[in-house]
Write a protein that holds these residues in place. Structure first.
Motif, PDB file in Angstrom:
ATOM      1  N   LEU A   1       2.410 -12.503  -0.641  1.00  0.00           N
ATOM      2  CA  LEU A   1       2.361 -11.170  -1.238  1.00  0.00           C
ATOM      3  C   LEU A   1       2.162 -11.265  -2.749  1.00  0.00           C
ATOM      4  O   LEU A   1       1.377 -10.507  -3.328  1.00  0.00           O
ATOM      5  CB  LEU A   1       3.631 -10.378  -0.914  1.00  0.00           C
ATOM      6  N   THR A   2       2.826 -12.197  -3.389  1.00  0.00           N
ATOM      7  CA  THR A   2       2.648 -12.396  -4.835  1.00  0.00           C
ATOM      8  C   THR A   2       1.195 -12.743  -5.154  1.00  0.00           C
ATOM      9  O   THR A   2       0.613 -12.213  -6.108  1.00  0.00           O
ATOM     10  CB  THR A   2       3.590 -13.495  -5.354  1.00  0.00           C
ATOM     11  N   ALA A   3       0.603 -13.606  -4.332  1.00  0.00           N
ATOM     12  CA  ALA A   3      -0.804 -13.974  -4.548  1.00  0.00           C
ATOM     13  C   ALA A   3      -1.711 -12.747  -4.401  1.00  0.00           C
ATOM     14  O   ALA A   3      -2.648 -12.558  -5.188  1.00  0.00           O
ATOM     15  CB  ALA A   3      -1.219 -15.068  -3.570  1.00  0.00           C
ATOM     16  N   ALA A   4      -1.422 -11.899  -3.415  1.00  0.00           N
ATOM     17  CA  ALA A   4      -2.223 -10.683  -3.215  1.00  0.00           C
ATOM     18  C   ALA A   4      -2.034  -9.717  -4.383  1.00  0.00           C
ATOM     19  O   ALA A   4      -3.007  -9.125  -4.865  1.00  0.00           O
ATOM     20  CB  ALA A   4      -1.842 -10.012  -1.900  1.00  0.00           C
ATOM     21  N   GLN A   5      -0.812  -9.556  -4.849  1.00  0.00           N
ATOM     22  CA  GLN A   5      -0.544  -8.677  -5.990  1.00  0.00           C
ATOM     23  C   GLN A   5      -1.276  -9.185  -7.228  1.00  0.00           C
ATOM     24  O   GLN A   5      -1.867  -8.400  -7.971  1.00  0.00           O
ATOM     25  CB  GLN A   5       0.964  -8.605  -6.262  1.00  0.00           C
ATOM     26  N   ASP A   6      -1.240 -10.491  -7.450  1.00  0.00           N
ATOM     27  CA  ASP A   6      -1.927 -11.078  -8.598  1.00  0.00           C
ATOM     28  C   ASP A   6      -3.438 -10.898  -8.498  1.00  0.00           C
ATOM     29  O   ASP A   6      -4.112 -10.630  -9.494  1.00  0.00           O
ATOM     30  CB  ASP A   6      -1.580 -12.561  -8.732  1.00  0.00           C
ATOM     31  N   ALA A   7      -3.975 -11.046  -7.284  1.00  0.00           N
ATOM     32  CA  ALA A   7      -5.412 -10.871  -7.089  1.00  0.00           C
ATOM     33  C   ALA A   7      -5.827  -9.443  -7.427  1.00  0.00           C
ATOM     34  O   ALA A   7      -6.814  -9.227  -8.128  1.00  0.00           O
ATOM     35  CB  ALA A   7      -5.795 -11.207  -5.642  1.00  0.00           C
ATOM     36  N   VAL A   8      -5.069  -8.477  -6.948  1.00  0.00           N
ATOM     37  CA  VAL A   8      -5.387  -7.069  -7.226  1.00  0.00           C
ATOM     38  C   VAL A   8      -5.276  -6.788  -8.722  1.00  0.00           C
ATOM     39  O   VAL A   8      -6.145  -6.165  -9.314  1.00  0.00           O
ATOM     40  CB  VAL A   8      -4.476  -6.136  -6.398  1.00  0.00           C
ATOM     41  N   ALA A   9      -4.198  -7.261  -9.339  1.00  0.00           N
ATOM     42  CA  ALA A   9      -3.998  -7.013 -10.773  1.00  0.00           C
ATOM     43  C   ALA A   9      -5.094  -7.661 -11.613  1.00  0.00           C
ATOM     44  O   ALA A   9      -5.498  -7.117 -12.644  1.00  0.00           O
ATOM     45  CB  ALA A   9      -2.628  -7.516 -11.204  1.00  0.00           C
ATOM     46  N   GLY A  10      -5.613  -8.801 -11.178  1.00  0.00           N
ATOM     47  CA  GLY A  10      -6.623  -9.520 -11.942  1.00  0.00           C
ATOM     48  C   GLY A  10      -8.057  -9.161 -11.602  1.00  0.00           C
ATOM     49  O   GLY A  10      -8.996  -9.682 -12.207  1.00  0.00           O
ATOM     50  N   ALA A  11      -8.246  -8.267 -10.650  1.00  0.00           N
ATOM     51  CA  ALA A  11      -9.600  -7.910 -10.212  1.00  0.00           C
ATOM     52  C   ALA A  11     -10.300  -7.033 -11.234  1.00  0.00           C
ATOM     53  O   ALA A  11      -9.671  -6.261 -11.953  1.00  0.00           O
ATOM     54  CB  ALA A  11      -9.532  -7.181  -8.871  1.00  0.00           C
ATOM     55  N   ASP A  12     -11.617  -7.143 -11.259  1.00  0.00           N
ATOM     56  CA  ASP A  12     -12.428  -6.226 -12.063  1.00  0.00           C
ATOM     57  C   ASP A  12     -12.635  -4.911 -11.322  1.00  0.00           C
ATOM     58  O   ASP A  12     -12.900  -3.881 -11.944  1.00  0.00           O
ATOM     59  CB  ASP A  12     -13.789  -6.851 -12.381  1.00  0.00           C
ATOM     60  N   GLY A  13     -12.538  -4.948  -9.999  1.00  0.00           N
ATOM     61  CA  GLY A  13     -12.683  -3.755  -9.188  1.00  0.00           C
ATOM     62  C   GLY A  13     -12.153  -3.996  -7.796  1.00  0.00           C
ATOM     63  O   GLY A  13     -11.969  -5.142  -7.380  1.00  0.00           O
ATOM     64  N   LEU A  14     -11.901  -2.892  -7.093  1.00  0.00           N
ATOM     65  CA  LEU A  14     -11.346  -2.968  -5.743  1.00  0.00           C
ATOM     66  C   LEU A  14     -12.168  -2.141  -4.768  1.00  0.00           C
ATOM     67  O   LEU A  14     -12.702  -1.093  -5.124  1.00  0.00           O
ATOM     68  CB  LEU A  14      -9.926  -2.392  -5.695  1.00  0.00           C
ATOM     69  N   ILE A  15     -12.181  -2.616  -3.534  1.00  0.00           N
ATOM     70  CA  ILE A  15     -12.594  -1.815  -2.389  1.00  0.00           C
ATOM     71  C   ILE A  15     -11.355  -1.732  -1.512  1.00  0.00           C
ATOM     72  O   ILE A  15     -10.760  -2.766  -1.175  1.00  0.00           O
ATOM     73  CB  ILE A  15     -13.754  -2.467  -1.615  1.00  0.00           C
ATOM     74  N   VAL A  16     -10.930  -0.531  -1.177  1.00  0.00           N
ATOM     75  CA  VAL A  16      -9.743  -0.352  -0.343  1.00  0.00           C
ATOM     76  C   VAL A  16     -10.128   0.428   0.902  1.00  0.00           C
ATOM     77  O   VAL A  16     -10.770   1.466   0.819  1.00  0.00           O
ATOM     78  CB  VAL A  16      -8.594   0.338  -1.115  1.00  0.00           C
ATOM     79  N   VAL A  17      -9.754  -0.114   2.065  1.00  0.00           N
ATOM     80  CA  VAL A  17     -10.144   0.503   3.327  1.00  0.00           C
ATOM     81  C   VAL A  17      -8.934   0.559   4.251  1.00  0.00           C
ATOM     82  O   VAL A  17      -8.243  -0.441   4.443  1.00  0.00           O
ATOM     83  CB  VAL A  17     -11.284  -0.275   4.018  1.00  0.00           C
ATOM     84  N   THR A  18      -8.690   1.735   4.814  1.00  0.00           N
ATOM     85  CA  THR A  18      -7.568   1.931   5.722  1.00  0.00           C
ATOM     86  C   THR A  18      -8.034   2.624   6.998  1.00  0.00           C
ATOM     87  O   THR A  18      -8.938   3.447   6.958  1.00  0.00           O
ATOM     88  CB  THR A  18      -6.453   2.782   5.062  1.00  0.00           C
ATOM     89  N   PRO A  19      -7.390   2.292   8.115  1.00  0.00           N
ATOM     90  CA  PRO A  19      -7.605   3.135   9.291  1.00  0.00           C
ATOM     91  C   PRO A  19      -6.822   4.434   9.111  1.00  0.00           C
ATOM     92  O   PRO A  19      -5.868   4.482   8.330  1.00  0.00           O
ATOM     93  CB  PRO A  19      -7.023   2.301  10.441  1.00  0.00           C
ATOM     94  N   VAL A  20      -7.244   5.466   9.807  1.00  0.00           N
ATOM     95  CA  VAL A  20      -6.548   6.748   9.736  1.00  0.00           C
ATOM     96  C   VAL A  20      -5.529   6.823  10.868  1.00  0.00           C
ATOM     97  O   VAL A  20      -5.852   6.588  12.029  1.00  0.00           O
ATOM     98  CB  VAL A  20      -7.537   7.923   9.848  1.00  0.00           C
ATOM     99  N   PHE A  21      -4.274   7.119  10.499  1.00  0.00           N
ATOM    100  CA  PHE A  21      -3.204   7.346  11.462  1.00  0.00           C
ATOM    101  C   PHE A  21      -2.555   8.678  11.129  1.00  0.00           C
ATOM    102  O   PHE A  21      -2.178   8.908   9.977  1.00  0.00           O
ATOM    103  CB  PHE A  21      -2.151   6.238  11.405  1.00  0.00           C
ATOM    104  N   SER A  22      -2.417   9.544  12.095  1.00  0.00           N
ATOM    105  CA  SER A  22      -1.775  10.849  11.894  1.00  0.00           C
ATOM    106  C   SER A  22      -2.347  11.580  10.679  1.00  0.00           C
ATOM    107  O   SER A  22      -1.607  12.076   9.835  1.00  0.00           O
ATOM    108  CB  SER A  22      -0.261  10.680  11.748  1.00  0.00           C
ATOM    109  N   ALA A  23      -3.659  11.587  10.587  1.00  0.00           N
ATOM    110  CA  ALA A  23      -4.389  12.314   9.547  1.00  0.00           C
ATOM    111  C   ALA A  23      -4.126  11.809   8.132  1.00  0.00           C
ATOM    112  O   ALA A  23      -4.286  12.542   7.161  1.00  0.00           O
ATOM    113  CB  ALA A  23      -4.107  13.807   9.626  1.00  0.00           C
ATOM    114  N   SER A  24      -3.740  10.540   7.982  1.00  0.00           N
ATOM    115  CA  SER A  24      -3.521   9.981   6.651  1.00  0.00           C
ATOM    116  C   SER A  24      -3.770   8.469   6.692  1.00  0.00           C
ATOM    117  O   SER A  24      -4.110   7.920   7.734  1.00  0.00           O
ATOM    118  CB  SER A  24      -2.099  10.279   6.166  1.00  0.00           C
TER     119      SER A  24
END
Length: 194
Positions: free
Chosen positions: A64-87
């Motif tokens: 999780l720390t590695a993932a947090q560091d990757a996100v914080a150090g990124a120049d940009g993000l693509i975020v994708v989620t499945p929809v559950f209960s309309a959210s």
């Protein structure tokens, strides 16, 4: 020579294979066709236990720390989620809840979601866009939703390319973001137009 930008893809798909991951991969590939990027994928299903432990004990595990560091150090993000209960999924929201409060400030983010029906496409506007606005991210104008019937249908590839192009245009500006200063969105847009 152009510097390569760091693009982090956060996928909240739960199954293998996952339409959520498929959409994430297609978006990342489309960005890569426009702007030189190094892509790192964060699969949230692999972090579910560490995210839960972080809520209960206040400490992030190694992955999780590695993932947090990757996100914080990124120049940009693509975020994708499945929809559950309309959210967005609970796992998706939980990951962004355990990030540092300033991790996404001024960072370009492309939001996307998958679902079984086109009726849930507004999740992008009523759930994801407000979440990332609250986190002070720079959200690209075009969001991408892919329902089951969209795969292989006309229109999805064009939406992917349009959104990816918008994110790619913002990535060079992300280099101006520092720990102490976040370039205002209006200034970023003015730089794009010049």
């Amino acid at each position: 020579m152009t510097d390569r930008r760091k693009l982090v893809v956060v996928s909240a798909g739960l199954s293998v294979p996952s339409s959520t991951r498929l959409l994430a991969d297609r978006l990342a590939a489309a960005v890569g066709r426009t702007e030189p990027v190094d892509i790192q994928v964060v699969e949230l299903r692999d972090l579910a236990v560490e995210i839960a432990h972080n809520f209960t004990n206040g400490f992030a595990g190694k992955a999780l720390t590695a993932a947090q560091d990757a996100v914080a150090g990124a120049d940009g993000l693509i975020v994708v989620t499945p929809v559950f209960s309309a959210s967005y999924s609970g796992l998706f929201k939980s990951f962004f809840d355990v990030l540092d409060k300033d991790a996404l400030a001024g960072k370009p983010v492309l939001i996307a979601a998958t679902g079984g029906s086109g009726r849930h496409s507004l999740v992008l506007e009523h759930a994801l866009r407000p979440l990332f606005a609250y986190l002070r991210a720079v959200i690209v104008p075009t969001a991408v939703y892919a329902a089951s019937e969209d795969w292989g249908a006309e229109g999805l590839a064009e939406r992917i390319d349009r959104a990816a192009g918008e994110l790619a245009a913002l990535l060079p500006l992300a280099a101006r973001r520092t720990e102490d200063t976040v370039v205002p969105f209006a200034e970023q847009l003015a730089a794009l137009r010049s």
